[in-house]
Design a protein around this motif. Structure first.
Motif, PDB file in Angstrom:
ATOM      1  N   ALA A  88     -21.579 -41.984  -2.393  1.00  0.00           N
ATOM      2  CA  ALA A  88     -20.904 -43.232  -2.752  1.00  0.00           C
ATOM      3  C   ALA A  88     -21.868 -44.208  -3.408  1.00  0.00           C
ATOM      4  N   ARG A  89     -23.075 -44.241  -2.916  1.00  0.00           N
ATOM      5  CA  ARG A  89     -24.082 -45.144  -3.489  1.00  0.00           C
ATOM      6  C   ARG A  89     -24.377 -44.752  -4.933  1.00  0.00           C
ATOM      7  N   ARG A  90     -24.460 -43.447  -5.157  1.00  0.00           N
ATOM      8  CA  ARG A  90     -24.743 -42.992  -6.515  1.00  0.00           C
ATOM      9  C   ARG A  90     -23.560 -43.243  -7.446  1.00  0.00           C
ATOM     10  N   ALA A  91     -22.346 -43.123  -6.885  1.00  0.00           N
ATOM     11  CA  ALA A  91     -21.156 -43.347  -7.705  1.00  0.00           C
ATOM     12  C   ALA A  91     -20.829 -44.824  -7.864  1.00  0.00           C
ATOM     13  N   GLY A  92     -21.574 -45.696  -7.165  1.00  0.00           N
ATOM     14  CA  GLY A  92     -21.336 -47.128  -7.253  1.00  0.00           C
ATOM     15  C   GLY A  92     -20.058 -47.562  -6.553  1.00  0.00           C
ATOM     16  N   ARG A  93     -19.627 -46.832  -5.527  1.00  0.00           N
ATOM     17  CA  ARG A  93     -18.411 -47.164  -4.790  1.00  0.00           C
ATOM     18  C   ARG A  93     -18.792 -47.875  -3.489  1.00  0.00           C
ATOM     19  N   THR A  94     -18.775 -49.196  -3.536  1.00  0.00           N
ATOM     20  CA  THR A  94     -19.199 -50.021  -2.402  1.00  0.00           C
ATOM     21  C   THR A  94     -18.318 -49.811  -1.183  1.00  0.00           C
ATOM     22  N   SER A  95     -17.000 -49.753  -1.400  1.00  0.00           N
ATOM     23  CA  SER A  95     -16.081 -49.604  -0.270  1.00  0.00           C
ATOM     24  C   SER A  95     -16.279 -48.263   0.437  1.00  0.00           C
ATOM     25  N   THR A  96     -16.546 -47.209  -0.322  1.00  0.00           N
ATOM     26  CA  THR A  96     -16.779 -45.900   0.278  1.00  0.00           C
ATOM     27  C   THR A  96     -18.096 -45.886   1.043  1.00  0.00           C
ATOM     28  N   GLU A  97     -19.087 -46.573   0.479  1.00  0.00           N
ATOM     29  CA  GLU A  97     -20.379 -46.657   1.148  1.00  0.00           C
ATOM     30  C   GLU A  97     -20.256 -47.395   2.475  1.00  0.00           C
ATOM     31  N   GLN A  98     -19.464 -48.480   2.488  1.00  0.00           N
ATOM     32  CA  GLN A  98     -19.267 -49.238   3.724  1.00  0.00           C
ATOM     33  C   GLN A  98     -18.522 -48.397   4.761  1.00  0.00           C
ATOM     34  N   LEU A  99     -17.523 -47.642   4.293  1.00  0.00           N
ATOM     35  CA  LEU A  99     -16.809 -46.737   5.192  1.00  0.00           C
ATOM     36  C   LEU A  99     -17.777 -45.737   5.808  1.00  0.00           C
ATOM     37  N   ALA A 100     -18.622 -45.161   4.982  1.00  0.00           N
ATOM     38  CA  ALA A 100     -19.579 -44.171   5.477  1.00  0.00           C
ATOM     39  C   ALA A 100     -20.534 -44.789   6.494  1.00  0.00           C
ATOM     40  N   ASP A 101     -20.982 -46.008   6.218  1.00  0.00           N
ATOM     41  CA  ASP A 101     -21.858 -46.708   7.173  1.00  0.00           C
ATOM     42  C   ASP A 101     -21.178 -46.845   8.537  1.00  0.00           C
ATOM     43  N   ASP A 102     -19.919 -47.246   8.526  1.00  0.00           N
ATOM     44  CA  ASP A 102     -19.175 -47.429   9.773  1.00  0.00           C
ATOM     45  C   ASP A 102     -18.970 -46.096  10.498  1.00  0.00           C
ATOM     46  N   LEU A 103     -18.744 -45.045   9.733  1.00  0.00           N
ATOM     47  CA  LEU A 103     -18.568 -43.725  10.333  1.00  0.00           C
ATOM     48  C   LEU A 103     -19.861 -43.245  11.000  1.00  0.00           C
TER      49      LEU A 103
END
Length: 324
Positions: A118-133
């Motif tokens: 997600a970080r590489r794709a520039g998807r902030t919302s996905t990155e935040q989801l992954a952090d929470d997971l």
């Protein structure tokens, strides 16, 4: 990995996370039936609800990334959970917990991978989801590691084995001594007792005979006979100087909740209120002592608050041992 392949890979990983999270939720619901206390049961129910919320959130993010809605995954999650619950009935509790831990590690590791994608794709919302997971699964890994440590040190575990798991794991405390425990431990006991004379050997034979009869229709009578035989065998072994055999008998009585109140590590325990009992248990530093008190409590007054407090105390001791 080329930037053009990041999104398809991200979708694939989100799909996998969605399926595994649905399985996780179903397994948490299965585990509620194995909760030793109401507090643990509520925690597992909350875990299942949280897993459902994570699944919904993953599904939304999957759609946002461009993935096609998956109507098959929820059903797969339920089927996998059902199969796992069925297969694990023939496994001891520690193996079941290790299976749960493997699932949580996979969920956490996939979430870490998704975060990087997600970080590489520039998807902030996905990155935040992954952090929470990652945070959620790290907490569950710690919890399961603690429960395994409780099992390893012989303490009061947050989860109780099912009847079949009791037999598989050799920890049957309901109807009598387990087959595996009887074979391994009593072979050792008999071998030791044989060196102390014919009288002790006859007593050991009586104990083994009692174990063989466990599970018959006369359950209460057999249990009383079992406890009496174990107590007698322990006395004879000590009198004859066979400390090893005596300790085996004593440990068995302790784990079955067959110790007398006068043998407990807490003086006058049977006279204590729940509040006083909890305070006294929290002062115990040996897991075996806590186990003895809880086994006695469950076979007598069975006060849920006392058992829950004891389990929490064992969890604290187990964390120290496991380093979590």
């Amino acid at each position: 990995m080329d930037t053009g392949t990041v999104t398809p890979t991200l979708i694939t990983q989100l799909r996998a996370l969605h399926q595994l999270t649905r399985t996780e939720a179903q397994i948490a619901r299965v585990r509620t039936a194995q909760a030793r206390t109401d507090a643990v049961r509520r925690e597992l129910e909350e875990n299942a609800a949280n897993a459902d919320r994570r699944s919904t959130r993953i599904a939304r993010e999957l759609s946002a990334v461009g993935g096609v809605p998956d109507v098959v995954t929820p059903a797969i999650g339920r089927v996998l959970a059902f199969v796992k619950a069925t297969v694990e009935q023939g496994q001891p509790l520690d193996e079941v917990l290790l299976g749960d831990l493997t699932l949580e590690h996979q969920l956490r590791d996939r979430a870490v991978y998704v975060r990087t994608l997600a970080r590489r794709a520039g998807r902030t919302s996905t990155e935040q989801l992954a952090d929470d997971l990652v945070t959620a699964h790290e907490a569950t890994v710690e919890w399961l590691t603690t429960v395994l440590a409780e099992e390893a040190i012989g303490g009061v575990t947050a989860l109780e084995p099912t009847p079949l798991q009791r037999v598989a794991g050799g920890v049957n405390r309901v109807v009598g001594l387990p087959t595996r425990f009887a074979i391994e431990r009593f072979n050792q006991a008999v071998a030791a007792v044989q060196r102390t004379g014919e009288q002790a050997k006859e007593v050991a034979g009586d104990v083994v005979g009692t174990v063989t009869r466990l599970g018959s229709d006369a359950g209460e009578v057999v249990t009383a006979g079992r406890d009496a035989a174990l107590g007698r065998a322990e006395k004879v072994a000590r009198r004859e100087g066979s400390d090893g055999a005596a300790q085996v008998m004593h440990d068995t009585r302790r784990n079955l909740g067959s110790l007398k109140a006068s043998e407990l590590p807490i003086p006058h325990y049977e006279e204590m209120t729940a509040q006083d009992a909890i305070a006294a248990i929290r002062k115990l530093t040996a897991v075996d002592d806590v186990t003895a008190v809880v086994a006695f409590e469950e076979n007598h007054k069975n006060r849920s608050g006392v058992v829950s407090a004891a389990q929490t105390h064992v969890a604290s001791l187990a964390k120290d041992v496991a380093g979590v």
